[in-house]
Design an enzyme around this catalytic site. Structure first.
Site, short mmCIF file in Angstrom:
data_model
loop_
_atom_site.label_atom_id
_atom_site.label_comp_id
_atom_site.label_asym_id
_atom_site.label_seq_id
_atom_site.Cartn_x
_atom_site.Cartn_y
_atom_site.Cartn_z
N LYS A 268 1.29 4.20 -3.04
CA LYS A 268 0.94 5.62 -2.89
C LYS A 268 2.17 6.51 -3.12
O LYS A 268 2.03 7.64 -3.60
CB LYS A 268 0.32 5.88 -1.50
CG LYS A 268 -1.02 5.15 -1.27
CD LYS A 268 -2.14 5.63 -2.19
CE LYS A 268 -3.50 5.07 -1.77
NZ LYS A 268 -4.61 5.53 -2.65
N TYR B 164 0.83 -1.20 0.00
CA TYR B 164 0.00 0.00 0.00
C TYR B 164 0.87 1.26 0.00
O TYR B 164 0.69 2.16 -0.82
CB TYR B 164 -0.92 -0.01 1.22
CG TYR B 164 -1.86 1.18 1.29
CD1 TYR B 164 -3.04 1.21 0.54
CD2 TYR B 164 -1.59 2.26 2.12
CE1 TYR B 164 -3.91 2.29 0.61
CE2 TYR B 164 -2.45 3.35 2.20
CZ TYR B 164 -3.61 3.37 1.45
OH TYR B 164 -4.48 4.45 1.52
P1 NAP Z 1 -13.35 2.37 0.87
O1 NAP Z 1 -14.48 2.80 1.70
O2 NAP Z 1 -12.79 1.01 0.99
O3 NAP Z 1 -13.74 2.67 -0.65
C1 NAP Z 1 -12.86 2.36 -1.69
C2 NAP Z 1 -13.57 2.61 -3.00
O4 NAP Z 1 -12.67 2.23 -4.07
C3 NAP Z 1 -14.82 1.74 -3.16
O5 NAP Z 1 -15.80 2.45 -3.88
C4 NAP Z 1 -14.31 0.58 -3.98
O6 NAP Z 1 -15.30 -0.10 -4.73
C5 NAP Z 1 -13.36 1.33 -4.90
N1 NAP Z 1 -12.50 0.45 -5.67
C6 NAP Z 1 -11.53 -0.40 -5.26
N2 NAP Z 1 -11.02 -1.07 -6.31
C7 NAP Z 1 -11.67 -0.62 -7.42
C8 NAP Z 1 -11.60 -0.89 -8.79
N3 NAP Z 1 -10.77 -1.83 -9.30
N4 NAP Z 1 -12.41 -0.20 -9.64
C9 NAP Z 1 -13.26 0.72 -9.16
N5 NAP Z 1 -13.40 1.01 -7.88
C10 NAP Z 1 -12.61 0.35 -7.01
O7 NAP Z 1 -12.08 3.32 1.10
P2 NAP Z 1 -11.92 4.89 1.38
O8 NAP Z 1 -11.39 5.02 2.75
O9 NAP Z 1 -13.15 5.63 0.97
O10 NAP Z 1 -10.72 5.20 0.37
C11 NAP Z 1 -10.80 6.13 -0.70
C12 NAP Z 1 -9.37 6.54 -1.06
O11 NAP Z 1 -8.79 7.23 0.06
C13 NAP Z 1 -8.42 5.37 -1.36
O12 NAP Z 1 -7.59 5.70 -2.45
C14 NAP Z 1 -7.60 5.24 -0.09
O13 NAP Z 1 -6.34 4.66 -0.32
C15 NAP Z 1 -7.51 6.69 0.35
N6 NAP Z 1 -7.21 6.87 1.77
C16 NAP Z 1 -8.09 6.47 2.73
C17 NAP Z 1 -7.80 6.68 4.08
C18 NAP Z 1 -8.74 6.28 5.17
O14 NAP Z 1 -8.38 6.44 6.37
N7 NAP Z 1 -9.94 5.82 4.90
C19 NAP Z 1 -6.58 7.30 4.45
C20 NAP Z 1 -5.70 7.69 3.44
C21 NAP Z 1 -6.03 7.49 2.11
P3 NAP Z 1 -16.09 -1.42 -4.13
O15 NAP Z 1 -17.16 -0.87 -3.23
O16 NAP Z 1 -16.60 -2.08 -5.36
O17 NAP Z 1 -15.08 -2.23 -3.39
#
Ligand code: NAP
Length: 247
Positions: free
Chosen positions: A174, A170
């Protein structure tokens, strides 16, 4: 064509930070295209936003599927003739093991490859496919949703808050994404387009878990800010809630 309204595409917008980002952009009058790999989930999410008065449309977009990427580019071209905002939000955290145990000695090539497919290669491919449409915008904005865990500077600093939080696939994906931000921002520096990396914060989503410290409504703010930057805003930066992070 839909007049002069701004159009945004958010990948992975059926839930989590992507969905909330679409909502907040929709609330300020931007047409939001909700990328979702599962069309039913995408439609459900778009319907929810439409019920709140937002011009939201679901688009089938599995970010690792070249056919989906080509079809999305074609449909945006046909319907809007331009794209104002691209938010590369879809992301995965596939490392097995505990974040505090540092898996670099055991992570598999498969974990690395599948993580990079979504978090890095797909972002490059989608952005390249949509760049001709973003160039047609009056003020194109590209937001690469990174993470503080992509910061090599902070990983290497014993006093940083992430010093002991290490998930190699991961984190490295990034870091690579951040490199894309820097290179693309340089390539586009004489255009009206701005490209930046966002760290949303540690946010209560499926990925962030309930242990996270930020609510989703606040977790979307950095993406929204970078998507709506004014002409004098940064290009090629790495931002969390208005503050610059070290690469
Ligand atoms: P999440 O709730 O797990 O949502 C991830 C989203 O990405 C879901 O809609 C998922 O779709 C989609 N996804 C994954 N693989 C995909 C693919 N091949 N094609 C299309 N969609 C895909 O995570 P989140 O926390 O909202 O994360 C959003 C972004 O923020 C990510 O890039 C993550 O790395 C970043 N981020 C998050 C955090 C945190 O604390 N949450 C911190 C730093 C960075 P499905 O529903 O179909 O699985």
């Amino acid at each position: 064509m839909s007049g002069q309204k701004k159009v945004a595409l958010i990948s992975g917008a059926n839930k989590g930070i992507g969905f909330e980002t679409a909502r907040q952009l929709g609330q300020i009058g931007i047409v939001v295209l909700l990328g979702s790999r599962d069309p039913a989930k995408g439609e459900q999410a778009a319907e929810k936003l439409r019920s709140e008065g937002i011009d939201a449309r679901a688009v089938k977009l599995d970010v690792v599927a070249a056919d989906d990427v080509a079809a999305v580019a074609e449909s945006i071209e046909r319907e809007f003739g331009k794209l104002d905002i691209l938010i590369n939000n879809a992301g995965v955290m596939l490392d097995s093991g505990d974040m505090m145990s540092n898996n670099v000695a055991t992570v598999t090539t498969e974990e690395l490859r599948t993580t990079f497919d979504t978090n890095f290669f797909a972002v490059v491919a989608i952005t390249q496919a949509l760049l001709p449409l973003i160039r047609k915008s009056e003020a194109g904005r590209i937001v690469n949703v990174s993470s503080i865990l992509g910061s090599n500077t902070l990983h290497g600093s014993p006093n940083s808050p992430i010093y002991n939080a290490k998930l190699f696939a991961y984190d490295a994906s990034k870091t690579a994404l951040n490199s894309f931000t820097v290179h693309l921002a340089h390539a586009l520096r004489d255009t009206k387009i701005k490209v930046n990396s966002a760290h949303p914060g540690w946010v209560k989503t499926e990925m962030g878990t309930d242990a996270a410290t930020m609510e989703i409504v606040d977790g979307a703010k950095t993406e929204v800010d970078l998507a709506t930057l004014s002409e004098d805003g940064p290009n090629g930066s790495y931002i969390h809630l208005g503050k610059t992070l070290p690469w």
